[in-house]
Design a protein around this motif. Structure first.
Motif, PDB file in Angstrom:
ATOM      1  N   GLU A 174      16.403   5.100  13.606  1.00 41.20           N
ATOM      2  CA  GLU A 174      17.046   5.399  14.885  1.00 41.20           C
ATOM      3  C   GLU A 174      16.537   4.440  15.957  1.00 41.20           C
ATOM      4  N   LEU A 175      17.307   4.283  16.997  1.00 39.94           N
ATOM      5  CA  LEU A 175      17.106   3.168  17.916  1.00 39.94           C
ATOM      6  C   LEU A 175      15.774   3.211  18.656  1.00 39.94           C
ATOM      7  N   GLN A 176      15.249   4.391  18.936  1.00 40.61           N
ATOM      8  CA  GLN A 176      13.968   4.424  19.648  1.00 40.61           C
ATOM      9  C   GLN A 176      12.842   3.855  18.780  1.00 40.61           C
ATOM     10  N   ARG A 177      12.874   4.131  17.483  1.00 38.99           N
ATOM     11  CA  ARG A 177      11.867   3.552  16.586  1.00 38.99           C
ATOM     12  C   ARG A 177      12.097   2.054  16.406  1.00 38.99           C
ATOM     13  N   VAL A 178      13.357   1.642  16.390  1.00 39.22           N
ATOM     14  CA  VAL A 178      13.667   0.217  16.348  1.00 39.22           C
ATOM     15  C   VAL A 178      13.147  -0.473  17.603  1.00 39.22           C
ATOM     16  N   ASN A 179      13.335   0.167  18.750  1.00 36.50           N
ATOM     17  CA  ASN A 179      12.855  -0.416  20.003  1.00 36.50           C
ATOM     18  C   ASN A 179      11.338  -0.547  19.997  1.00 36.50           C
ATOM     19  N   ALA A 180      10.653   0.457  19.459  1.00 40.06           N
ATOM     20  CA  ALA A 180       9.195   0.396  19.374  1.00 40.06           C
ATOM     21  C   ALA A 180       8.749  -0.783  18.519  1.00 40.06           C
ATOM     22  N   ALA A 181       9.428  -0.987  17.381  1.00 41.49           N
ATOM     23  CA  ALA A 181       9.101  -2.127  16.518  1.00 41.49           C
ATOM     24  C   ALA A 181       9.368  -3.440  17.241  1.00 41.49           C
ATOM     25  N   LYS A 182      10.456  -3.483  17.995  1.00 38.53           N
ATOM     26  CA  LYS A 182      10.781  -4.680  18.778  1.00 38.53           C
ATOM     27  C   LYS A 182       9.679  -5.026  19.763  1.00 38.53           C
ATOM     28  N   ILE A 183       9.135  -4.016  20.437  1.00 39.98           N
ATOM     29  CA  ILE A 183       8.071  -4.246  21.412  1.00 39.98           C
ATOM     30  C   ILE A 183       6.856  -4.875  20.727  1.00 39.98           C
ATOM     31  N   VAL A 184       6.481  -4.351  19.571  1.00 41.74           N
ATOM     32  CA  VAL A 184       5.316  -4.863  18.845  1.00 41.74           C
ATOM     33  C   VAL A 184       5.549  -6.300  18.406  1.00 41.74           C
ATOM     34  N   LEU A 185       6.712  -6.584  17.825  1.00 44.66           N
ATOM     35  CA  LEU A 185       6.972  -7.930  17.312  1.00 44.66           C
ATOM     36  C   LEU A 185       7.069  -8.948  18.446  1.00 44.66           C
ATOM     37  N   SER A 186       7.644  -8.556  19.571  1.00 38.86           N
ATOM     38  CA  SER A 186       7.678  -9.461  20.725  1.00 38.86           C
ATOM     39  C   SER A 186       6.263  -9.766  21.202  1.00 38.86           C
ATOM     40  N   ALA A 187       5.407  -8.739  21.208  1.00 41.45           N
ATOM     41  CA  ALA A 187       4.015  -8.941  21.618  1.00 41.45           C
ATOM     42  C   ALA A 187       3.280  -9.847  20.634  1.00 41.45           C
ATOM     43  N   VAL A 188       3.591  -9.722  19.348  1.00 42.41           N
ATOM     44  CA  VAL A 188       2.970 -10.586  18.339  1.00 42.41           C
ATOM     45  C   VAL A 188       3.379 -12.043  18.565  1.00 42.41           C
ATOM     46  N   VAL A 189       4.649 -12.263  18.829  1.00 42.79           N
ATOM     47  CA  VAL A 189       5.129 -13.628  19.087  1.00 42.79           C
ATOM     48  C   VAL A 189       4.430 -14.210  20.312  1.00 42.79           C
ATOM     49  N   ASN A 190       4.423 -13.444  21.407  1.00 43.22           N
ATOM     50  CA  ASN A 190       3.771 -13.929  22.626  1.00 43.22           C
ATOM     51  C   ASN A 190       2.282 -14.168  22.403  1.00 43.22           C
ATOM     52  N   GLY A 191       1.644 -13.272  21.652  1.00 42.53           N
ATOM     53  CA  GLY A 191       0.219 -13.393  21.396  1.00 42.53           C
ATOM     54  C   GLY A 191      -0.116 -14.609  20.549  1.00 42.53           C
ATOM     55  N   ALA A 192       0.681 -14.851  19.495  1.00 44.62           N
ATOM     56  CA  ALA A 192       0.432 -16.006  18.634  1.00 44.62           C
ATOM     57  C   ALA A 192       0.636 -17.308  19.402  1.00 44.62           C
ATOM     58  N   ALA A 193       1.717 -17.379  20.185  1.00 39.44           N
ATOM     59  CA  ALA A 193       1.947 -18.574  21.001  1.00 39.44           C
ATOM     60  C   ALA A 193       0.831 -18.743  22.022  1.00 39.44           C
TER      61      ALA A 193
END
Length: 256
Positions: A174-193
Motif C-alpha cells: 500500500e502507498l504509505q509503506r511505499v512512501n516510507a521506502a521511498k524516503i529511505v532510498l532517497s536518503a541513501v542516495v543523498n547520503g552516498a553522494a
C-alpha cells in the motif's frame, strides 16, 4: 551570507524537508533558492545534497511504523541506490560546469512534468498493483532503482516521485509503506553522494559552502519531522502548485 539570506535558506530547508517526506521534490525549493542568492549551480547542488541528508533521516524516523517488515527489501534496494548515487555524483563532479546548467534545466522540466502528473501516476500504480504479489519487484525494479540513484546523485529533484512510482508499480504494497521506502532510498542516495562529495572536498578541493549545508540540514530536519506528522493534511493541488512555481523560477534563473 547576511541574516535575511540565512533565514531564506533555512526556510527553504524546512519546506524541502517536508516536501521530500510527502512528495519527493524538495530540491526544487532549496536549489533554486541558492541559485537566486548567487551561489554557482554546482556549489549549490553539492551543498544542497549534503544538507538534505538529515532531513531524509528525520522523515524516515517519522515513518518508522510503515517501515516495519521492509528491512530485507530495503537492504537489497540500498545497494542499487548506492551504486547509482556514486555514478551520478562522479558525473556531477566530472562533467564541465557549463554542462550542469543545460542538464539541470532538462531535469527540472522532467521533474515538473512528474509533479503535475503525480495523481495520474498514483492511480496507474493502484491499477497495476491489483492482484499481483512481488515482494522484491524483480531485477527490473533493482535496475530502475539504480538508474534513479544515478539521477539522484547528479541532481535529485523529484527522484522521490520517480521512486514512489516505480516501487508502487512493481511492489505489492500500500502507498504509505511505499512512501516510507521511498524516503529511505532517497536518503541513501543523498547520503552516498554526500560521502563522495566530502571525500573530494578533503582531497580534491570540491567547493562546498558549509554554512549553507548547516542551515539546510537544520531546516530539513525540522521539515522532515513536520512532514511525517502533518504532511497528509496539505492539499496536494496546492503543494504541486508551489513546486511548479519554484521550478519555473529555477529554470528562469538558470537561463538568465
Amino acid at each position: 551570507m547576511d541574516v535575511l539570506d540565512a533565514v531564506a535558506v533555512f526556510a527553504a530547508g524546512v519546506a524541502a524537508g517536508g516536501i521530500n517526506t510527502i512528495v519527493g521534490s524538495g530540491s526544487l525549493i532549496t536549489f533554486p533558492t541558492l541559485v537566486a542568492l548567487g551561489y554557482p549551480p554546482v556549489v549549490a547542488n553539492v551543498s544542497n545534497n549534503l544538507g538534505l541528508v538529515p532531513g531524509g533521516v528525520a522523515g524516515a524516523y517519522g515513518y518508522r511504523e510503515e517501515l516495519r517488515g521492509q528491512r530485507s527489501r530495503l537492504l537489497r534496494f540500498a545497494i542499487a541506490s548506492v551504486i547509482g548515487a556514486v555514478i551520478g555524483a562522479l558525473l556531477l563532479l566530472g562533467l564541465p560546469a557549463e554542462a550542469f546548467n543545460v542538464i539541470v534545466i532538462a531535469l527540472i522540466m522532467i521533474a515538473l512534468i512528474l509533479v503535475v502528473a503525480q495523481p495520474r501516476l498514483q492511480r496507474w500504480v493502484l491499477r497495476r498493483r491489483e492482484g499481483e504479489h512481488r515482494p522484491h519487484g524483480g531485477p527490473v525494479l533493482w535496475v530502475a532503482i539504480l538508474l534513479t540513484g544515478v539521477y539522484g546523485g547528479y541532481f535529485g529533484a523529484a527522484q522521490g516521485i520517480i521512486l514512489i512510482a516505480l516501487l508502487g508499480i512493481l511492489l505489492d504494497e500500500e502507498l504509505q509503506r511505499v512512501n516510507a521506502a521511498k524516503i529511505v532510498l532517497s536518503a541513501v542516495v543523498n547520503g552516498a553522494a554526500a560521502v563522495l562529495f566530502i571525500l573530494t572536498w578533503m582531497f580534491f578541493d570540491t567547493k562546498i559552502d558549509w554554512g549553507v549545508v548547516l542551515l539546510i540540514a537544520l531546516g530539513t530536519t525540522v521539515g522532515g519531522l513536520l512532514g511525517a506528522r502533518v504532511g497528509r493534511r496539505i492539499p496536494p493541488l496546492a503543494l504541486r502548485g508551489v513546486i511548479v512555481a519554484v521550478g519555473v523560477i529555477a529554470i528562469v534563473n538558470l537561463l538568465a
